[in-house]
Scaffold this motif. Structure first.
Motif, PDB file in Angstrom:
ATOM      1  N   ASP A 181       0.995  -1.171   0.311  1.00  0.00           N
ATOM      2  CA  ASP A 181      -0.073   0.118   0.178  1.00  0.00           C
ATOM      3  C   ASP A 181       0.850   1.371   0.134  1.00  0.00           C
ATOM      4  O   ASP A 181       2.222   1.232  -0.228  1.00  0.00           O
ATOM      5  N   GLY A 182       0.116   2.297   0.236  1.00  0.00           N
ATOM      6  CA  GLY A 182       0.863   3.637   0.092  1.00  0.00           C
ATOM      7  C   GLY A 182       1.968   3.771   1.263  1.00  0.00           C
ATOM      8  O   GLY A 182       3.055   4.607   0.953  1.00  0.00           O
ATOM      9  N   VAL A 183       1.855   3.247   2.314  1.00  0.00           N
ATOM     10  CA  VAL A 183       2.806   3.418   3.405  1.00  0.00           C
ATOM     11  C   VAL A 183       3.873   2.543   2.920  1.00  0.00           C
ATOM     12  O   VAL A 183       5.222   3.071   3.083  1.00  0.00           O
ATOM     13  N   ASP A 184       3.979   1.340   2.423  1.00  0.00           N
ATOM     14  CA  ASP A 184       4.974   0.521   1.738  1.00  0.00           C
ATOM     15  C   ASP A 184       5.852   1.461   0.759  1.00  0.00           C
ATOM     16  O   ASP A 184       7.102   1.391   0.773  1.00  0.00           O
ATOM     17  N   SER A 185       5.085   1.750  -0.312  1.00  0.00           N
ATOM     18  CA  SER A 185       5.866   2.523  -1.299  1.00  0.00           C
ATOM     19  C   SER A 185       6.430   4.024  -0.946  1.00  0.00           C
ATOM     20  O   SER A 185       7.646   4.122  -1.126  1.00  0.00           O
TER      21      SER A 185
END
Length: 122
Positions: free
Chosen positions: A99-103
């Motif tokens: 998700d966005g946290v990962d990217s």
């Protein structure tokens, strides 16, 4: 190093487009290419492999401070396969697993590695 910069820009583009698994992978790729650029800058002829940890070990032959960037490298190494191959996941697809946290984290780690390398190549 130019390709590393382009890969980092692509990671941001992919993150903004919601392709978080690919953004994570491109963050890893950009950092890998940056460290390889450093090794080429030092006239190393045989540069190979994808592991940032291993590449940092190679770079330590020229600058022991590469030991300080290994924590970031270790995190980015996790994005090399798992972001693209679902057989490395317990279930689901790669596009569902990130998700966005990962990217955002991948891009942040990549920026740290690339900034470190830029300083040493200046």
């Amino acid at each position: 190093m130019r390709q590393a910069e382009q890969d980092l820009e692509d990671a941001s583009f992919l993150r903004d487009g919601g392709k978080h698994n690919l953004a994570c992978f491109m963050g890893q790729q950009a950092a890998e290419k940056a460290i390889k650029a450093y090794l080429y800058h030092k006239k190393v002829e045989d540069v190979w492999g994808h592991s940032l940890l291993d590449l940092c070990e190679d770079a330590k032959l020229f600058d022991m401070m590469f030991d300080t960037v290994k924590a970031e490298a270790r995190q980015l190494d996790k994005y090399h396969y798992i972001t693209r191959y679902p057989e490395f996941l317990p279930s689901g697809t790669c596009s569902e697993a990130f998700d966005g946290v990962d990217s955002e984290r991948s891009i942040e780690l990549c920026n740290q590695v690339m900034g470190f390398v830029r300083q040493r190549m200046a």
